[in-house]
Design a protein around this motif. Sequence first.
Motif, PDB file in Angstrom:
ATOM      1  N   GLU A 225     -16.778 -21.132  28.616  1.00  0.00           N
ATOM      2  CA  GLU A 225     -16.850 -19.674  28.836  1.00  0.00           C
ATOM      3  C   GLU A 225     -18.263 -19.248  29.234  1.00  0.00           C
ATOM      4  OE1 GLU A 225     -14.010 -17.312  28.108  1.00  0.00           O
ATOM      5  OE2 GLU A 225     -13.248 -19.298  28.599  1.00  0.00           O
ATOM      6  N   THR A 228     -19.122 -20.090  32.872  1.00  0.00           N
ATOM      7  CA  THR A 228     -18.471 -19.145  33.776  1.00  0.00           C
ATOM      8  C   THR A 228     -19.207 -17.810  33.795  1.00  0.00           C
ATOM      9  OG1 THR A 228     -16.353 -20.181  33.337  1.00  0.00           O
ATOM     10  CG2 THR A 228     -16.284 -17.977  34.274  1.00  0.00           C
ATOM     11  N   TYR A 229     -19.589 -17.329  32.593  1.00  0.00           N
ATOM     12  CA  TYR A 229     -20.226 -16.014  32.488  1.00  0.00           C
ATOM     13  C   TYR A 229     -21.601 -15.992  33.144  1.00  0.00           C
ATOM     14  CZ  TYR A 229     -21.829 -11.642  30.389  1.00  0.00           C
ATOM     15  OH  TYR A 229     -22.294 -10.378  30.198  1.00  0.00           O
ATOM     16  N   ALA A 233     -17.721 -18.768  37.988  1.00  0.00           N
ATOM     17  CA  ALA A 233     -16.495 -19.529  37.707  1.00  0.00           C
ATOM     18  C   ALA A 233     -16.419 -20.838  38.491  1.00  0.00           C
ATOM     19  CB  ALA A 233     -15.273 -18.664  38.017  1.00  0.00           C
ATOM     20  N   GLN A 234     -17.111 -20.903  39.635  1.00  0.00           N
ATOM     21  CA  GLN A 234     -17.013 -22.101  40.475  1.00  0.00           C
ATOM     22  C   GLN A 234     -17.939 -23.230  40.007  1.00  0.00           C
ATOM     23  OE1 GLN A 234     -14.565 -21.837  42.714  1.00  0.00           O
ATOM     24  NE2 GLN A 234     -14.386 -19.727  42.013  1.00  0.00           N
TER      25      GLN A 234
END
Length: 333
Positions: A225, A228-229, A233-234
């Motif tokens: 998480e 991503t943050y 996200a990639q």
Amino acid sequence: MQEKLNSLEKEIRLALKQAQDPAQLEDLRIKYLGRKGAINRLFKELAQLPPEGKKAYGEVINRLKNTVAGELNSRLEGLKVGSKNEFELLLPGKIPPVGHLHPLTKVFDEIVTFFKSYGFTVETGPEIEYDWYNFGALNMAKDHPARDMFSSFFIKEDLLLRSHTSPVQIRTMEKQKPPVKIICPGRCYRYDAFDASHSPVFHQVEALYVDKGVSFGELKWILGEFVTYVFGAQTRYQIRPSFFPFTEPSGELAVGCMVCGGTGCSVCGSSGWLEVLGCGMVHPNVLKNVKISPKKYSGYALGMGVERVAMIKYVIDDIRVFYNNDVRFLAQF
Ligand SMILES: [Zn+2]
């Protein structure tokens, strides 16, 4: 006499018109209205006139005197109102350049916001620490070789500038029974040369979650998480084995190199990966040191350098740019 009065009045009006500042007006006042001024001289001449002329001319001179005094005052007032202040008020305002947050502050806030949104609360502690909190309680006895990983600034034998924010974890667990779910953001100090990748003062955020049944799986999940943050996200990431005295097992989180995209370059040391943070399950000895039973409770901990996260995120290869205060660099964020 009448002619003389007329030409004097003309002269005074012209002089008043031409006067540019209060000092010039004051000169005119002395010249015409002063004790030895032109108008007083007229009064003296009045004494020579026959009685019937005295009254008439006296009135005319008096009128002139009052007119001149009134004009002088109104010119003076006009100069005051029309002075520099009013002129400045009429100019368009100067707009000062607007500042913004330092890139480190932005990343710092981002990390803290992320963990807060997952229920972590912020804890802080002293920057001057006891050896016990910085090392001893974290499973590093006085002769533990892992102490060499932290080149510390000692003040006295038992007192040092904290080399990580982990002492805050110990202090919190001492006073609070599980569940403990905290982050410890703050400044840390290490005896490192100030070069492209080291700074003697830097910033850390650590997270600690201790409760019944906390597992490595939960740690793995929050790391995903987090990537991503903060990085998007990639972003590819991996969690690989590592060693820290205060966690068992220990791991480190690495993300795909932003510079080469994973093919290998000088920034990532040809590995294609950049290490972001260290993590692991809290070592049972650490829990014992704060009188929490490792049989009943477990927890994970992770810690990262804010500078390091910012360098990876913004692809910066020299840590010193954060502290040079070069506006050309800072203005980019
Ligand atoms: Zn690379």
